[in-house]
Design a protein around this motif. Structure first.
Motif, PDB file in Angstrom:
ATOM      1  N   VAL A 171       0.838  -1.209   0.000  1.00  0.00           N
ATOM      2  CA  VAL A 171       0.000   0.000   0.000  1.00  0.00           C
ATOM      3  C   VAL A 171       0.866   1.249   0.000  1.00  0.00           C
ATOM      4  N   GLU A 172       1.955   1.241   0.778  1.00  0.00           N
ATOM      5  CA  GLU A 172       2.849   2.398   0.805  1.00  0.00           C
ATOM      6  C   GLU A 172       3.504   2.622  -0.554  1.00  0.00           C
ATOM      7  N   THR A 173       3.873   1.537  -1.227  1.00  0.00           N
ATOM      8  CA  THR A 173       4.433   1.661  -2.583  1.00  0.00           C
ATOM      9  C   THR A 173       3.416   2.297  -3.514  1.00  0.00           C
ATOM     10  N   TYR A 174       2.171   1.841  -3.418  1.00  0.00           N
ATOM     11  CA  TYR A 174       1.100   2.419  -4.229  1.00  0.00           C
ATOM     12  C   TYR A 174       0.966   3.915  -3.982  1.00  0.00           C
ATOM     13  N   LYS A 175       0.980   4.330  -2.739  1.00  0.00           N
ATOM     14  CA  LYS A 175       0.812   5.749  -2.413  1.00  0.00           C
ATOM     15  C   LYS A 175       1.970   6.578  -2.980  1.00  0.00           C
ATOM     16  N   GLU A 176       3.179   6.017  -2.934  1.00  0.00           N
ATOM     17  CA  GLU A 176       4.334   6.733  -3.492  1.00  0.00           C
ATOM     18  C   GLU A 176       4.140   6.994  -4.980  1.00  0.00           C
ATOM     19  N   PHE A 177       3.692   5.990  -5.710  1.00  0.00           N
ATOM     20  CA  PHE A 177       3.481   6.192  -7.145  1.00  0.00           C
ATOM     21  C   PHE A 177       2.279   7.101  -7.400  1.00  0.00           C
ATOM     22  N   HIS A 178       1.259   7.013  -6.540  1.00  0.00           N
ATOM     23  CA  HIS A 178       0.084   7.872  -6.728  1.00  0.00           C
ATOM     24  C   HIS A 178       0.457   9.351  -6.587  1.00  0.00           C
ATOM     25  N   ARG A 179       1.372   9.641  -5.672  1.00  0.00           N
ATOM     26  CA  ARG A 179       1.769  11.035  -5.424  1.00  0.00           C
ATOM     27  C   ARG A 179       2.566  11.636  -6.570  1.00  0.00           C
ATOM     28  N   SER A 180       3.176  10.807  -7.396  1.00  0.00           N
ATOM     29  CA  SER A 180       4.177  11.326  -8.347  1.00  0.00           C
ATOM     30  C   SER A 180       3.945  10.845  -9.777  1.00  0.00           C
ATOM     31  N   PRO A 181       2.769  11.083 -10.348  1.00  0.00           N
ATOM     32  CA  PRO A 181       2.517  10.658 -11.733  1.00  0.00           C
ATOM     33  C   PRO A 181       3.298  11.510 -12.728  1.00  0.00           C
ATOM     34  N   GLU A 182       3.490  10.937 -13.916  1.00  0.00           N
ATOM     35  CA  GLU A 182       4.131  11.672 -15.000  1.00  0.00           C
ATOM     36  C   GLU A 182       3.337  11.452 -16.282  1.00  0.00           C
ATOM     37  N   LEU A 183       3.385  12.432 -17.165  1.00  0.00           N
ATOM     38  CA  LEU A 183       2.637  12.365 -18.410  1.00  0.00           C
ATOM     39  C   LEU A 183       3.214  11.311 -19.353  1.00  0.00           C
ATOM     40  N   SER A 184       2.414  10.951 -20.331  1.00  0.00           N
ATOM     41  CA  SER A 184       2.775   9.895 -21.277  1.00  0.00           C
ATOM     42  C   SER A 184       4.086  10.198 -21.993  1.00  0.00           C
ATOM     43  N   MET A 185       4.945   9.178 -22.039  1.00  0.00           N
ATOM     44  CA  MET A 185       6.261   9.219 -22.682  1.00  0.00           C
ATOM     45  C   MET A 185       7.223  10.177 -21.990  1.00  0.00           C
ATOM     46  N   GLN A 186       6.880  10.602 -20.751  1.00  0.00           N
ATOM     47  CA  GLN A 186       7.767  11.440 -19.939  1.00  0.00           C
ATOM     48  C   GLN A 186       8.045  10.781 -18.580  1.00  0.00           C
ATOM     49  N   GLU A 187       7.872   9.469 -18.488  1.00  0.00           N
ATOM     50  CA  GLU A 187       7.867   8.787 -17.193  1.00  0.00           C
ATOM     51  C   GLU A 187       9.278   8.462 -16.696  1.00  0.00           C
ATOM     52  N   THR A 188      10.150   9.440 -16.683  1.00  0.00           N
ATOM     53  CA  THR A 188      11.552   9.193 -16.342  1.00  0.00           C
ATOM     54  C   THR A 188      11.720   8.818 -14.869  1.00  0.00           C
ATOM     55  N   ARG A 189      11.112   9.588 -13.958  1.00  0.00           N
ATOM     56  CA  ARG A 189      11.218   9.273 -12.525  1.00  0.00           C
ATOM     57  C   ARG A 189      10.533   7.945 -12.223  1.00  0.00           C
ATOM     58  N   THR A 190       9.383   7.730 -12.858  1.00  0.00           N
ATOM     59  CA  THR A 190       8.646   6.492 -12.640  1.00  0.00           C
ATOM     60  C   THR A 190       9.463   5.291 -13.096  1.00  0.00           C
ATOM     61  N   ALA A 191      10.046   5.393 -14.289  1.00  0.00           N
ATOM     62  CA  ALA A 191      10.862   4.296 -14.813  1.00  0.00           C
ATOM     63  C   ALA A 191      12.053   4.025 -13.905  1.00  0.00           C
ATOM     64  N   ALA A 192      12.678   5.084 -13.393  1.00  0.00           N
ATOM     65  CA  ALA A 192      13.829   4.911 -12.507  1.00  0.00           C
ATOM     66  C   ALA A 192      13.417   4.225 -11.207  1.00  0.00           C
ATOM     67  N   ALA A 193      12.256   4.599 -10.673  1.00  0.00           N
ATOM     68  CA  ALA A 193      11.780   3.989  -9.430  1.00  0.00           C
ATOM     69  C   ALA A 193      11.444   2.513  -9.634  1.00  0.00           C
ATOM     70  N   ILE A 194      10.853   2.185 -10.777  1.00  0.00           N
ATOM     71  CA  ILE A 194      10.548   0.784 -11.086  1.00  0.00           C
ATOM     72  C   ILE A 194      11.836  -0.016 -11.217  1.00  0.00           C
TER      73      ILE A 194
END
Length: 414
Positions: free
Chosen positions: A19-42
């Motif tokens: 659940v905490e992991t989910y909340k972290e990603f929920h707080r920090s979305p990125e627009l399509s094809m700009q998911e640099t922080r998201t990709a790094a976190a994954i």
């Protein structure tokens, strides 16, 4: 075949952290094809599991989990957010901003639940790594960018995905939606509509608002086009076929006493078959060009912005999965559903290499929320977010594991 008790216990034991992991990603979305922080976190989380990651399509992340001989299964989770200002009131609501392709700034929200998909995908990888005694084979984890714009799957494929990564025998994916938490829903055959988005630039001739005889008015012309386009579904295709033609934007002019030289509108088209798709697109172009000709206007520009491929669940695979999910979750919580008019680019992963796939939905709302609201917020709403987060995530993880282990699991009929 249901999951072994050890796996269920592991899912429950990890749920608070999930659940905490989910909340972290929920707080920090990125627009399509700009998911640099998201990709790094994954990638960071996958690396912590001892896995190697690869990048495809700019911000797509892929990890191959190998565990001896056996079938090859791919599982896909999408990662992008939407240009929406979140209004859920959650204490972990997104406040981040992003930049759209035209340079304008927008609030960004995980208004379609892709934060849920990322979290479930990471949990799936974790349990596969930590419970390798449960299975044998190879699982390809696909974390895909740009689903909302229909760019991501194609970008990964064009970047050589199935040339550089072992090809699967089957592909699975799922999506959270405003159904009841704990329940899953899957169609057999056509699962989601194809989609086309067109930008139409209507050309005219500018003049003073008091002298319309000196103008070719693109606003009036555009209005005629839009009105006539409403007849495509009712008069151009058979009543046995499905199509949706929506004009979502219409812009023209800057001042009330100037007839502008151009106007613009954007179309979204949904269809279930390639034959109907081509008929609808042909009729749309014919109407737009004919209306311009009737007004003595220059030929308009019709630009394809994006298109989504078909999403067709293999009937045999879907039937087997529904049976397996029923054994795991309970038959009263597993539903054979109709095709939906929403669109997905998930199907491209299987269609490009001619392997079967299944895509299903899992609910995110508690019975209380569903009972309290006649129409609970759907995907792409500023109010959309699972209210029963634990049940939603647990169901998604159990469903994903059930699907994957139905192909690579050890024991029984698996």
């Amino acid at each position: 075949m249901p999951l072994r008790s050890a796996l269920r216990e592991a899912i429950s034991a990890d749920l608070a952290q999930t659940v905490e992991t989910y909340k972290e990603f929920h707080r920090s979305p990125e627009l399509s094809m700009q998911e640099t922080r998201t990709a790094a976190a994954i990638a960071e989380r996958l690396t912590a599991l001892g896995l190697t990651t690869m990048t495809f399509g700019g911000t797509g992340v892929v990890s191959v989990i190998e565990n001896g001989d056996g079938p090859v299964v791919a599982y896909r989770a999408d990662t992008d957010g939407l240009p929406i200002a979140e209004d859920t009131g959650l204490d972990y609501a997104s406040t981040v901003e992003g930049t759209l392709p035209d340079g304008s700034t927008t609030k960004v929200m995980h208004g379609c639940g892709h934060d849920t998909h990322i979290t479930v995908g990471l949990a799936l990888a974790k349990h596969l790594v930590e419970h390798c005694e449960e299975w044998s084979g190879t699982v390809v984890m696909l974390f895909q960018p740009g689903e909302e714009t229909g760019q991501g799957a194609r970008a990964m494929l064009d970047d050589g995905l199935w040339d550089r990564v072992v090809r699967p025998d089957v592909v699975y994916g799922q999506h959270v939606w405003p159904g009841q938490a704990g329940h899953v829903y899957a169609a057999s055959g056509t699962a989601m509509a194809m989609s086309d988005c067109l930008r139409v630039t209507v050309k005219g001739k500018q003049a003073h608002g008091s002298q319309p005889e000196n103008a070719i008015d693109p606003i009036v012309l555009g209005a005629y086009m839009i009105t006539r386009l409403q007849s495509v579904v009712s008069r151009e295709i058979s009543g046995r076929d499905m199509a949706v033609v929506t004009v979502g934007t219409f812009h023209g002019g800057l001042k009330e006493n100037i007839i502008p030289d151009s106007a613009e509108f954007k179309l979204n088209i949904r269809t279930f078959s390639e034959e109907v798709r081509e008929v609808v697109l042909d009729r749309i172009r014919r109407i737009i060009l004919a209306e311009a000709l009737a007004s003595g206007a220059p030929e308009p520009e019709i630009e394809e912005m994006y298109r989504f491929p078909r999403c067709y669940n293999d009937p045999d695979l879907a039937e087997a999965l529904l049976s397996d999910l029923g054994a795991e979750l309970g038959t009263d919580q597993v539903h054979l559903s109709e095709a939906v008019t929403g669109s997905e680019d998930f199907g491209a992963f299987g269609d490009d290499i001619d392997v079967p796939y299944v895509y299903w939905f899992f609910g995110g709302y508690s019975p209380e929320k569903l009972a309290a609201e006649e129409t609970p917020p759907g995907n792409h709403s500023p109010f959309f977010a699972p209210d029963d987060v634990e049940t939603t995530l647990e169901t998604g993880i159990r469903a994903a594991l059930t699907a994957v282990l139905s192909r690579v699991g050890r024991g029984g009929d698996r």
